[in-house]
Motif scaffolding. Structure first.
Motif, PDB file in Angstrom:
ATOM      1  N   GLY A  38       0.792  -1.229   0.000  1.00 33.31           N
ATOM      2  CA  GLY A  38       0.000   0.000   0.000  1.00 33.31           C
ATOM      3  C   GLY A  38       0.814   1.264   0.000  1.00 33.31           C
ATOM      4  N   GLY A  39       1.853   1.350  -0.801  1.00 29.68           N
ATOM      5  CA  GLY A  39       2.631   2.574  -0.853  1.00 29.68           C
ATOM      6  C   GLY A  39       2.254   3.418  -2.056  1.00 29.68           C
ATOM      7  N   ILE A  44      -2.678   6.074  -0.936  1.00 28.90           N
ATOM      8  CA  ILE A  44      -3.534   7.250  -0.753  1.00 28.90           C
ATOM      9  C   ILE A  44      -4.960   6.908  -1.134  1.00 28.90           C
ATOM     10  CG2 ILE A  44      -3.983   9.588  -1.570  1.00 28.90           C
ATOM     11  CD1 ILE A  44      -0.949   9.876  -1.955  1.00 28.90           C
ATOM     12  N   GLY A  45      -5.128   6.179  -2.242  1.00 29.24           N
ATOM     13  CA  GLY A  45      -6.475   5.773  -2.649  1.00 29.24           C
ATOM     14  C   GLY A  45      -7.118   4.856  -1.622  1.00 29.24           C
ATOM     15  N   VAL A  48      -8.301   6.881   1.434  1.00 30.16           N
ATOM     16  CA  VAL A  48      -9.506   7.688   1.208  1.00 30.16           C
ATOM     17  C   VAL A  48     -10.732   6.819   0.965  1.00 30.16           C
ATOM     18  CG1 VAL A  48     -10.565   9.374  -0.341  1.00 30.16           C
ATOM     19  CG2 VAL A  48      -8.196   9.662   0.365  1.00 30.16           C
ATOM     20  N   PHE A  49     -10.598   5.841   0.049  1.00 30.66           N
ATOM     21  CA  PHE A  49     -11.775   5.113  -0.398  1.00 30.66           C
ATOM     22  C   PHE A  49     -11.970   3.766   0.289  1.00 30.66           C
ATOM     23  CE2 PHE A  49     -10.628   7.823  -4.036  1.00 30.66           C
ATOM     24  CZ  PHE A  49     -11.780   8.594  -4.062  1.00 30.66           C
ATOM     25  N   ASN A  50     -10.954   3.226   0.914  1.00 31.08           N
ATOM     26  CA  ASN A  50     -11.076   1.943   1.593  1.00 31.08           C
ATOM     27  C   ASN A  50     -10.264   1.998   2.888  1.00 31.08           C
ATOM     28  OD1 ASN A  50     -11.552  -0.689   2.223  1.00 31.08           O
ATOM     29  ND2 ASN A  50     -10.703  -1.556   0.349  1.00 31.08           N
TER      30      ASN A  50
END
Length: 99
Positions: A38-39, A44-45, A48-50
């Motif tokens: 998750g870098g 970032i996505g 925000v979304f998950n």
């Protein structure tokens, strides 16, 4: 300003960066980065979304990074403190310990 002026400024910035890298003022090698889940933009996505996945990724990184083991009484001095009292007697720590 003419187009060639902008080109000279960009070339000067690249040359300055190369000189700074070679002199050791900056390090652009990327060797300090470590792999992780998750870098970058995906992280970032996810944040925000998950957010659940992002929190799970942070917890996974936290659990896979192990701290240094604490010394136990049977370990001895580990070469840091000279037990015999003579600082020149061995290959121990040559610096100063301030308490």
């Amino acid at each position: 300003m003419e187009w060639w002026g902008w080109l000279l400024i960009a070339a000067g910035a690249v040359a300055l960066g190369a000189i700074a890298q070679r002199a050791g003022w900056i390090d652009l090698s990327g060797g300090g980065r470590r792999g992780g889940s998750g870098g970058g933009l995906v992280g970032i996505g996810d944040e925000v979304f998950n957010p659940t996945r992002h929190e799970a990724s942070i917890e996974l990184d936290r659990q896979t990074t192990l701290p240094a083991p604490a010394p136990i009484p049977g370990d001895g001095d580990l070469g840091v403190i000279q037990v015999d009292g003579d600082p020149d007697a061995g290959d121990g720590y040559r610096g100063v310990i301030r308490l």
